[in-house]
Design a protein around this motif. Structure first.
Motif, mmCIF file in Angstrom:
data_model
loop_
_atom_site.group_PDB
_atom_site.id
_atom_site.type_symbol
_atom_site.label_atom_id
_atom_site.label_comp_id
_atom_site.label_asym_id
_atom_site.label_seq_id
_atom_site.Cartn_x
_atom_site.Cartn_y
_atom_site.Cartn_z
ATOM 1 N N LEU A 1 1.390 17.906 -25.658
ATOM 2 C CA LEU A 1 0.611 17.124 -26.624
ATOM 3 C C LEU A 1 1.372 15.913 -27.155
ATOM 4 N N ASN A 2 2.330 15.411 -26.387
ATOM 5 C CA ASN A 2 3.074 14.209 -26.765
ATOM 6 C C ASN A 2 2.341 12.996 -26.178
ATOM 7 N N TYR A 3 1.237 12.630 -26.823
ATOM 8 C CA TYR A 3 0.375 11.595 -26.273
ATOM 9 C C TYR A 3 0.993 10.199 -26.378
ATOM 10 N N THR A 4 1.881 9.991 -27.338
ATOM 11 C CA THR A 4 2.534 8.682 -27.456
ATOM 12 C C THR A 4 3.376 8.393 -26.217
ATOM 13 N N ALA A 5 4.199 9.357 -25.819
ATOM 14 C CA ALA A 5 5.024 9.202 -24.615
ATOM 15 C C ALA A 5 4.147 9.104 -23.371
ATOM 16 N N ALA A 6 3.046 9.877 -23.368
ATOM 17 C CA ALA A 6 2.135 9.843 -22.224
ATOM 18 C C ALA A 6 1.495 8.462 -22.080
ATOM 19 N N HIS A 7 1.106 7.858 -23.204
ATOM 20 C CA HIS A 7 0.522 6.514 -23.174
ATOM 21 C C HIS A 7 1.535 5.496 -22.648
ATOM 22 N N GLN A 8 2.766 5.597 -23.104
ATOM 23 C CA GLN A 8 3.800 4.646 -22.677
ATOM 24 C C GLN A 8 4.021 4.705 -21.175
ATOM 25 N N LEU A 9 4.160 5.922 -20.651
ATOM 26 C CA LEU A 9 4.360 6.079 -19.206
ATOM 27 C C LEU A 9 3.142 5.605 -18.429
ATOM 28 N N SER A 10 1.961 5.929 -18.935
ATOM 29 C CA SER A 10 0.722 5.546 -18.246
ATOM 30 C C SER A 10 0.586 4.030 -18.154
ATOM 31 N N LEU A 11 0.904 3.335 -19.236
ATOM 32 C CA LEU A 11 0.782 1.879 -19.242
ATOM 33 C C LEU A 11 1.765 1.237 -18.257
ATOM 34 N N ILE A 12 2.980 1.773 -18.202
ATOM 35 C CA ILE A 12 3.964 1.231 -17.258
ATOM 36 C C ILE A 12 3.508 1.460 -15.821
ATOM 37 N N LEU A 13 3.011 2.660 -15.543
ATOM 38 C CA LEU A 13 2.533 2.967 -14.190
ATOM 39 C C LEU A 13 1.323 2.119 -13.832
ATOM 40 N N LEU A 14 0.437 1.897 -14.789
ATOM 41 C CA LEU A 14 -0.724 1.031 -14.558
ATOM 42 C C LEU A 14 -0.285 -0.397 -14.229
ATOM 43 N N ALA A 15 0.699 -0.888 -14.968
ATOM 44 C CA ALA A 15 1.172 -2.256 -14.747
ATOM 45 C C ALA A 15 1.790 -2.404 -13.362
ATOM 46 N N SER B 1 1.259 -0.491 -10.702
ATOM 47 C CA SER B 1 0.211 -0.309 -9.695
ATOM 48 C C SER B 1 -0.655 -1.561 -9.576
ATOM 49 N N PHE B 2 -0.967 -2.183 -10.725
ATOM 50 C CA PHE B 2 -1.772 -3.412 -10.712
ATOM 51 C C PHE B 2 -1.032 -4.532 -9.984
ATOM 52 N N ALA B 3 0.271 -4.648 -10.232
ATOM 53 C CA ALA B 3 1.072 -5.671 -9.564
ATOM 54 C C ALA B 3 1.075 -5.456 -8.053
ATOM 55 N N CYS B 4 1.166 -4.195 -7.631
ATOM 56 C CA CYS B 4 1.126 -3.884 -6.196
ATOM 57 C C CYS B 4 -0.213 -4.287 -5.588
ATOM 58 N N LEU B 5 -1.298 -4.038 -6.320
ATOM 59 C CA LEU B 5 -2.625 -4.386 -5.801
ATOM 60 C C LEU B 5 -2.819 -5.904 -5.734
ATOM 61 N N VAL B 6 -2.268 -6.630 -6.710
ATOM 62 C CA VAL B 6 -2.330 -8.092 -6.669
ATOM 63 C C VAL B 6 -1.635 -8.608 -5.413
ATOM 64 N N LEU B 7 -0.448 -8.055 -5.135
ATOM 65 C CA LEU B 7 0.277 -8.439 -3.922
ATOM 66 C C LEU B 7 -0.512 -8.077 -2.671
ATOM 67 N N LEU C 1 0.820 -1.212 0.000
ATOM 68 C CA LEU C 1 0.000 0.000 0.000
ATOM 69 C C LEU C 1 0.854 1.263 0.000
ATOM 70 N N GLY C 2 1.877 1.290 0.857
ATOM 71 C CA GLY C 2 2.751 2.455 0.920
ATOM 72 C C GLY C 2 3.482 2.677 -0.388
ATOM 73 N N PHE C 3 3.970 1.588 -0.995
ATOM 74 C CA PHE C 3 4.680 1.674 -2.273
ATOM 75 C C PHE C 3 3.752 2.182 -3.370
ATOM 76 N N ALA C 4 2.565 1.569 -3.488
ATOM 77 C CA ALA C 4 1.627 1.934 -4.547
ATOM 78 C C ALA C 4 1.136 3.369 -4.392
ATOM 79 N N HIS C 5 0.887 3.788 -3.150
ATOM 80 C CA HIS C 5 0.388 5.135 -2.928
ATOM 81 C C HIS C 5 1.443 6.179 -3.287
ATOM 82 N N THR C 6 2.698 5.887 -2.991
ATOM 83 C CA THR C 6 3.779 6.829 -3.294
ATOM 84 C C THR C 6 3.999 6.935 -4.800
ATOM 85 N N LEU C 7 3.747 5.849 -5.535
ATOM 86 C CA LEU C 7 3.922 5.875 -6.993
ATOM 87 C C LEU C 7 3.107 6.978 -7.656
#
Length: 225
Positions: free
Chosen positions: A190-204, A206-212, A153-159
């Protein structure tokens, strides 16, 4: 992916890990005391710990920025001690994150201490184990699922920190620019390609933290039984 994005990602993971580890070291003994304390000041202590849950991150960041300022006694003391200033530094962001994520680490630990079966503790007392040995060799092993849950929780929240990091650390590449701020910069430019890449990594991540987290919560149910 841009090199600056990789640096921001590494800085974010580093910040989250350091924050979660330091909070565990601070919160485990404090949670142990708080779980067994039923005095009249308990609601005030619990409210104080839970304050970051309801405070806007920018408000908390503002007052910490004032505290870290070279014009403030604490900021002056830190500069005298280390030769560096806390405002707009990674160390300052870490300290701010400790306040920001405190309740997310504290609450699972307090709940874990409350649900430890006291029969084990009574048996350890009957065997003549000292309070320190009971804490280290009995209570901490029984608390492992809660410790894992608190860390996740602490790790995911700080992310996901944004407002507090921006107030305390600014937006300095390689020093205080975390993923959430880099993502905001990409959207602004307006660099949405880079924004998508970062968002997907952060989502992944965060999801792993929630699974744990849910895995540890399942283990906690087993401990209670």
């Amino acid at each position: 992916m841009l090199q600056s994005d990789l640096t921001a990602l590494w800085l974010t993971i580093k910040l989250a890990f350091i924050t979660a580890v330091l909070l565990l070291a601070f919160c485990i003994p404090l949670a142990y005391k708080l779980a067994g304390y039923n005095g009249k000041f308990k609601p005030f202590l619990e409210a104080l710990i839970a304050m970051p849950l309801v405070l806007p991150p920018t408000l908390l960041g503002f007052y910490l920025l004032v505290l870290f300022s070279p014009d403030h006694a604490f900021g002056q003391f830190w500069f005298w001690l280390t030769g560096t200033q806390l405002a707009f530094s990674f160390q300052g962001v870490v300290i701010g994150s400790l306040f920001y994520s405190l309740p997310f680490v504290m609450q699972p630990l307090v709940a874990g201490f409350k649900h430890i079966n006291q029969t084990y503790n009574e048996a350890a007392i009957a065997l003549g184990l000292s309070p320190f040995k009971r804490f280290v060799h009995l209570i901490i092993p029984l608390l492992k699922p809660s410790i894992g849950s608190a860390f996740a929780l602490g790790f995911a929240h700080t992310l996901g920190e944004f407002g507090l990091v921006l107030m305390i650390g600014g937006n300095i590449q390689g020093q205080t620019q975390v993923v959430s701020i880099a993502l905001y910069d990409h959207v602004e430019s307006l660099n949405y390609t880079a924004a998508h890449q970062l968002s997907l990594i952060l989502l992944a991540i965060s999801f792993a933290c929630l699974v744990l987290l849910f895995k540890f919560n399942k283990s906690i149910v087993g401990v209670k039984q």
